[in-house]
Design an enzyme around this catalytic site. Structure first.
Site, short mmCIF file in Angstrom:
data_model
loop_
_atom_site.label_atom_id
_atom_site.label_comp_id
_atom_site.label_asym_id
_atom_site.label_seq_id
_atom_site.Cartn_x
_atom_site.Cartn_y
_atom_site.Cartn_z
N ASP A 112 -15.81 24.40 49.56
CA ASP A 112 -15.71 23.26 48.63
C ASP A 112 -15.84 21.92 49.32
O ASP A 112 -15.68 20.88 48.68
CB ASP A 112 -14.37 23.32 47.88
CG ASP A 112 -13.18 23.02 48.79
OD1 ASP A 112 -13.06 23.68 49.85
OD2 ASP A 112 -12.37 22.13 48.46
N ASP A 149 -8.51 26.81 51.78
CA ASP A 149 -7.92 25.80 50.90
C ASP A 149 -8.99 25.15 50.03
O ASP A 149 -9.96 24.60 50.54
CB ASP A 149 -7.20 24.74 51.72
CG ASP A 149 -6.09 25.32 52.57
OD1 ASP A 149 -5.16 25.90 52.00
OD2 ASP A 149 -6.15 25.20 53.81
N ASP A 165 -14.22 29.68 52.69
CA ASP A 165 -13.22 28.71 53.10
C ASP A 165 -11.91 29.10 52.41
O ASP A 165 -11.93 29.87 51.44
CB ASP A 165 -13.69 27.31 52.69
CG ASP A 165 -12.64 26.25 52.94
OD1 ASP A 165 -12.12 26.19 54.07
OD2 ASP A 165 -12.33 25.49 52.01
#
Length: 224
Positions: free
Chosen positions: A171, A15, A13
């Site tokens: 995250d 950001d 991922d």
């Protein structure tokens, strides 16, 4: 017993996983607030919402706005963010070491993000990643985005590597749901952005990691 080894490839991922982009997002949100006569918000107030996307950040910046207003303000937020793109952000500590470790081992890495391509692609040269990132799939590359597994499977196809031999690092719960549906071992990036009520243990990721540098060790990765 199978010996620990690095995955054949790693997808990340963007950001909150590779990139600490919250400072760019904060400037964008505060520009919108200023245009409406509202004082600036603090980084700590916006940071937990970044991985949830533009709509979540707008709601954090303007508590109590209705859904229609929030939707109407998304283009403005993205335009404000585009003006600040890459100006205040940086890779998380340990990420460069991790990427170099993967490259030295001959393991390609790529990015699967829900950020639109027009915002994700220009970041690569700013970070010195344009020649290093083997594949980038944005939130609008396909008709669907995470938690749908299709973007991860598309990236695996570009790499020419079986999904089960690729690890996905993220995250947010959507990252882990998408990885599980794609048949990819998953890594929960605990250094990223989370709301206080988020429980990463409930996401059922294969492993949870506190620091990107920990992933320089083969033993930290889930076994395919």
């Amino acid at each position: 017993m199978m010996a620990a080894r690095l995955p054949d490839a790693v997808l990340f991922d963007l950001d909150g996983t590779l990139l600490d982009s919250a400072p760019d997002m904060l400037v964008a949100a505060n520009a919108m607030r200023a245009r409406r006569g509202t004082g600036p918000m603090l980084l700590a107030e916006l940071r937990p919402h970044v991985s949830k996307g533009a709509r979540a950040m707008i709601s954090a910046a303007f508590p109590g706005i209705d859904e229609a207003t929030r939707e109407a303000w998304v283009p403005e937020f993205l335009e404000s963010y585009q003006a600040e793109l890459g100006r205040h952000c940086s890779a998380f500590d340990g990420i460069e070491r991790l990427l170099s470790t993967l490259e030295a081992a001959g393991r390609p890495w790529g990015i699967v993000t829900n950020k639109p391509e027009f915002l994700a692609i220009p970041l690569l040269p700013m970070l010195g990643w344009q020649e290093r990132c083997a594949v980038l799939v944005g939130g609008d590359t396909l008709p669907v985005r995470k938690p749908d597994p299709a973007p991860l499977l598309h990236a695996a196809g570009v790499l020419g590597i079986e999904p089960r031999r690729i690890a996905y690092v993220g995250d947010d719960e959507r990252d882990i749901v998408a990885a599980r549906a794609a048949g990819m071992p998953s890594v929960v990036a605990l250094w990223g952005y989370r709301l206080g009520e988020d429980d990463p243990f409930s996401w059922r990721g294969d492993v949870m990691v506190e620091d990107p540098a920990d992933l320089c060790e083969a033993s930290a990765w889930p076994v395919a």
